[in-house]
Design a protein around this motif. Structure first.
Motif, PDB file in Angstrom:
ATOM      1  N   UNK A  96      31.884  55.590  53.394  1.00  0.00           N
ATOM      2  CA  UNK A  96      31.111  54.443  52.938  1.00  0.00           C
ATOM      3  C   UNK A  96      29.891  54.582  52.080  1.00  0.00           C
ATOM      4  N   UNK A 100      23.930  40.507  49.347  1.00  0.00           N
ATOM      5  CA  UNK A 100      24.359  40.675  50.996  1.00  0.00           C
ATOM      6  C   UNK A 100      25.580  41.535  51.023  1.00  0.00           C
ATOM      7  N   UNK A 101      26.161  41.758  50.423  1.00  0.00           N
ATOM      8  CA  UNK A 101      27.246  42.908  50.425  1.00  0.00           C
ATOM      9  C   UNK A 101      26.582  44.261  50.623  1.00  0.00           C
ATOM     10  N   UNK A 119      24.394  44.281  53.811  1.00  0.00           N
ATOM     11  CA  UNK A 119      25.487  44.770  55.070  1.00  0.00           C
ATOM     12  C   UNK A 119      25.715  46.161  54.981  1.00  0.00           C
ATOM     13  N   UNK A 120      26.335  46.410  54.029  1.00  0.00           N
ATOM     14  CA  UNK A 120      26.860  48.002  54.109  1.00  0.00           C
ATOM     15  C   UNK A 120      25.632  49.043  54.556  1.00  0.00           C
ATOM     16  N   UNK A 141      23.065  48.413  56.391  1.00  0.00           N
ATOM     17  CA  UNK A 141      22.885  48.162  57.776  1.00  0.00           C
ATOM     18  C   UNK A 141      23.785  49.167  58.454  1.00  0.00           C
ATOM     19  N   UNK A 142      25.097  49.268  58.049  1.00  0.00           N
ATOM     20  CA  UNK A 142      26.241  49.864  58.661  1.00  0.00           C
ATOM     21  C   UNK A 142      25.841  51.577  58.388  1.00  0.00           C
ATOM     22  N   UNK A 191      27.274  39.363  58.528  1.00  0.00           N
ATOM     23  CA  UNK A 191      27.497  40.816  57.748  1.00  0.00           C
ATOM     24  C   UNK A 191      29.037  41.104  57.611  1.00  0.00           C
ATOM     25  N   UNK A 249      30.454  39.723  54.837  1.00  0.00           N
ATOM     26  CA  UNK A 249      29.965  40.492  53.489  1.00  0.00           C
ATOM     27  C   UNK A 249      30.976  41.719  53.505  1.00  0.00           C
ATOM     28  N   UNK A 250      31.103  42.458  54.459  1.00  0.00           N
ATOM     29  CA  UNK A 250      31.874  43.653  54.341  1.00  0.00           C
ATOM     30  C   UNK A 250      33.224  43.387  54.104  1.00  0.00           C
ATOM     31  N   UNK A 266      33.444  43.280  50.364  1.00  0.00           N
ATOM     32  CA  UNK A 266      33.463  44.478  50.033  1.00  0.00           C
ATOM     33  C   UNK A 266      34.780  45.133  49.966  1.00  0.00           C
ATOM     34  N   UNK A 285      37.978  55.742  51.120  1.00  0.00           N
ATOM     35  CA  UNK A 285      36.860  54.654  51.367  1.00  0.00           C
ATOM     36  C   UNK A 285      37.447  53.496  52.151  1.00  0.00           C
ATOM     37  N   UNK A 336      37.700  53.797  55.911  1.00  0.00           N
ATOM     38  CA  UNK A 336      36.339  53.859  56.533  1.00  0.00           C
ATOM     39  C   UNK A 336      35.992  52.569  56.842  1.00  0.00           C
ATOM     40  N   UNK A 343      29.748  32.845  53.001  1.00  0.00           N
ATOM     41  CA  UNK A 343      29.736  34.185  53.878  1.00  0.00           C
ATOM     42  C   UNK A 343      30.017  33.657  55.438  1.00  0.00           C
TER      43      UNK A 343
END
Lengths: 489, 489
Positions: free
Chosen positions: A17, A42-43, A46-47, A49-50, B13, B16-17, B20, B43, B46, B271
């Motif tokens: 990640x 935003x992308x 969010x990542x 945050x993960x 979120x 947004x992910x 990604x 990648x 995950x 989003x």
């Protein structure tokens, strides 16, 4: 073993990640359409945050408590994961989010202040950033030195007192060398227009000469050169300026140094904490030895002169020697990123001393400009003429990078040591470089250093490669010899 | 309100992910170095794990239980999130992971089988995929029809019996039209070599003519044309073949249809679950109306003829009428993705009937090739000559896409309805298209349909745009009129 393998399975996903985050950063600087910036924020948010949740996940604590390391590699993995986990948990979520918010805002304010030569417009937000990073340093350090706690994030196992000893020895000899060189007659300078397509061809040629593997990477243009990613996908960027092909060539070789380091790490460390360069300083040692000790050597520039003529014809520099002098030209300047080998570290040392004082509360943000200008006059022999040539020139402090600057000079010191050892091990190196063949040097670095990734602590990584403790001596000797013969012979 | 806003913050979120993930997919097809595939799989794996965990997160159940929708938009968001949550939770983790594993393997086996014309090599893994998807359909349907449960994943609110009624009406008139057209003399065919740079210029020109916003997207080359992303970052790809510029042009216009749909959605839905096209079928209606009813119209191709001559000079087609005929040439063929407007849906209907029978257990995998070949002979009037021209031609079933095919024809039916309504609303449309100006058509679609995103159920989205329930009649009328005048006048 179960705790260790569970931990590593979890960590592998986290590493993957983190690589995704790197792809997004690369895309943003190279491919992203201009109107997508708000979505990209935003992308990445969010990542992030993960990733933050994973780095502070309580299961890490449990696994770390029960994991047993069967070998050195496992012990090193545990060391990395434990360090990251403990550091992440020491910073309160409120502070981490405040830092992200304020530095994101500060970067925009810094850019505007720099464009407007407006120090007063930058200092209030800088004060906020400084206060938050001091708070973070205190949380990370748990009573130990605030600056060292921040430095640890970039250069694990290295303290400011070690760096200070090293840099205190560097400074007077660099100032003296700068003085002598700038008193000598200036060499011829490159002039003219060099089409950008030709520069990109040269960039490609140089990247290949230095062992960059295009099947696991790619080279694109961007505003700022950078290297991004680890493992099987390590991409670099460069930039072109029709008046300055050297910038394109040496930015490329510099980034190739970073990138081939990542590409050279043992595949056994793929997507583990060891699968990346050991530290910022060790990384910079690779980029700088490629760029300077090898790329700006008389031997390599001789070969490069021929390639320049192949592409651009007669460009007004007559012969390899004059070309070598033009490439290694030292001239008065204010900007770190444009500095030559002689002056570069003086720029870094100035920032290192000032940022330590800021973090320790020995210098207030309101006093920063005066302190900067005084120090610049002392080390560079002339006054700063405008803020964008002074304390507004670098983005680093606006985004909270305190503790990062010294890794640049540490990297140069390491590069000096590695170059010294490499020359002893490869007596025919100049012969190879004169044919545009850096593979021997690259292989030596790969065998001695790059392949280990994060297996050992940064300083030990270099010490093992050179067979002893690193010091500033070889870099100084190299610079005095090289620029002595260029300017003072 | 708190449950709803907490839910939407979490969902934002997740969206947004998911974007990604789209970026990674785009990068893989356009920019990724060849040697990075293994890392990219890690990648994306995950990230998929993260997304799956979020889509089945128990907090969603709690929020959904307590959330109150203050308005239509909120009600639609809750509908989408609830549907996704319930579907995700019905599929056991063991089954989901088994499906991912088997379909990933099956795709490679399919590619090899297709290359070797080896049906027997493909059927065992296809049996595994079919069994797993039947199991998934049973879990999703909870006693209801297995195929409908799978279809719901691509075309919410639409049942196979509705589609069967529509397609049963389509089939005989399409077969009859195909028969009549293929009995008529063949029009001139495009021949020659068309440099790929020129094709990409035309692709850019066409993308702009159809309203693609390059500040929020980009156009690159890839092996397969696709559109990727939502919101502010919607990228498209096309491909070039020196012998076939029409493929590049119409692939581009097709993808621009998908992309401008995404770009045309109200920014208030950014989003959120509403910030994407309503379904696969509605998406396909946009790509197909751009590509066919507009892009292959006499008016637009007249303008395109001039642009082709600007770039390629005299390319052997004499005049706009002959060009229009060359573009709309109908010829016997086996391959769905290369089919013309007349035959395309017959390919889809064949797959729709066979995959329903497979999912319901009315047809065994061992009987599939014979069933395919019988049906092909009946509808296309000649036998399949090799497996890669028959059941091995599409990737879909190997990756488990059962329930997806009918959305292609549903999209064509919807496109027929939208075109009919658009023509009534825009009497001067042909005048605009003849000047290369599709903005009126694009704006009409945007106002009537695109801006709503997922606000309404797919069928209602189309019904609201055309002012009544969609049916297959307008598509059939359009095809019979167009190809009647081209071939039978």
């Amino acid at each position: 073993m179960t705790a260790y393998s569970d931990l590593m399975a979890f960590q592998r996903e986290t590493e993957a990640l983190a690589q995704v985050m790197g792809r997004l950063g690369w895309d943003q600087e190279t491919m992203m359409p201009s109107g997508a910036a708000a979505q990209r924020a935003e992308e990445m948010g969010a990542l992030e945050t993960v990733l933050h949740a994973r780095r502070t996940d309580q299961r890490l604590g449990d696994w770390l408590e029960h994991a047993v390391a069967p070998d050195d590699v496992a012990a090193a993995n545990l060391r990395h994961i434990r360090r990251s986990f403990e550091r992440s948990r020491r910073v309160p979520a409120r502070l981490a989010s405040e830092l992200a918010r304020v530095t994101s805002r500060a970067q925009g304010i810094w850019a505007e202040a720099r464009a407007n030569e407006d120090v007063a417009g930058f200092l209030p937000i800088l004060s906020e950033v400084v206060a938050l990073r001091r708070e973070e340093g205190a949380a990370l350090g748990e009573g130990a030195d605030v600056y060292d706690a921040l430095l640890e994030g970039y250069e694990p196992g290295t303290t400011s007192s070690e760096l200070t000893a090293m840099f205190t020895a560097l400074r007077p000899r660099l100032v003296a060398l700068r003085d002598r060189v700038l008193s000598a007659p200036e060499p011829a300078q490159l002039t003219g227009i060099f089409p950008e397509e030709g520069q990109m061809i040269l960039a490609d040629v140089c990247a290949r000469a230095f062992g960059y593997d295009f099947t696991r990477g790619r080279l694109d243009k961007a505003v700022h050169p950078f290297s991004s990613g680890s493992g099987l996908d390590v991409r670099i960027t460069t930039r072109t300026n029709p008046a300055d092909p050297f910038n394109c060539i040496y930015s490329t070789i510099h980034e190739v140094g970073h990138a081939t380091y990542e590409q050279g790490i043992d595949s056994a460390h793929f997507l583990t904490p060891l699968g990346q360069g050991a530290s910022m300083g060790v990384h910079e040692s690779q980029s700088r030895i490629y760029e300077n000790q090898l790329g700006r050597s008389r031997a390599f520039t001789g070969w490069l002169y021929g390639r320049m003529r192949d592409i651009f014809g007669d460009f007004g520099i007559d012969g390899e020697d004059a070309f070598y002098r033009a490439i290694n030209r030292v001239s008065p300047g204010f900007i770190r990123t444009e500095a030559d080998e002689v002056q570069y570290n003086l720029h870094v040392l100035l920032r290192f001393d000032l940022e330590q004082a800021l973090m320790r509360g020995d210098l207030q943000v309101q006093e920063l400009e005066a302190a900067w200008n005084d120090r610049f006059l002392a080390d560079f022999g002339r006054p700063v003429d405008r803020p964008s040539h002074g304390l507004l020139q670098d983005v680093h402090w606006s985004v909270g990078l305190f503790g990062y600057f010294p890794t640049y000079s540490l990297g140069n010191v390491y590069a000096g040591c590695l170059h010294d050892a490499m020359r002893r091990a490869l007596p025919d190196l100049d012969g190879d470089l004169a044919r545009g063949d850096a593979s021997g040097a690259v292989q030596w670095l790969r065998d001695r250093l790059q392949r280990h990734g994060g297996l050992r602590e940064p300083r030990d990584t270099v010490a093992d490669a050179i067979g002893g403790g690193p010091s500033e001596g070889p870099l100084l000797d190299y610079l005095e010899t090289k620029f002595g013969s260029l300017y003072l012979a």
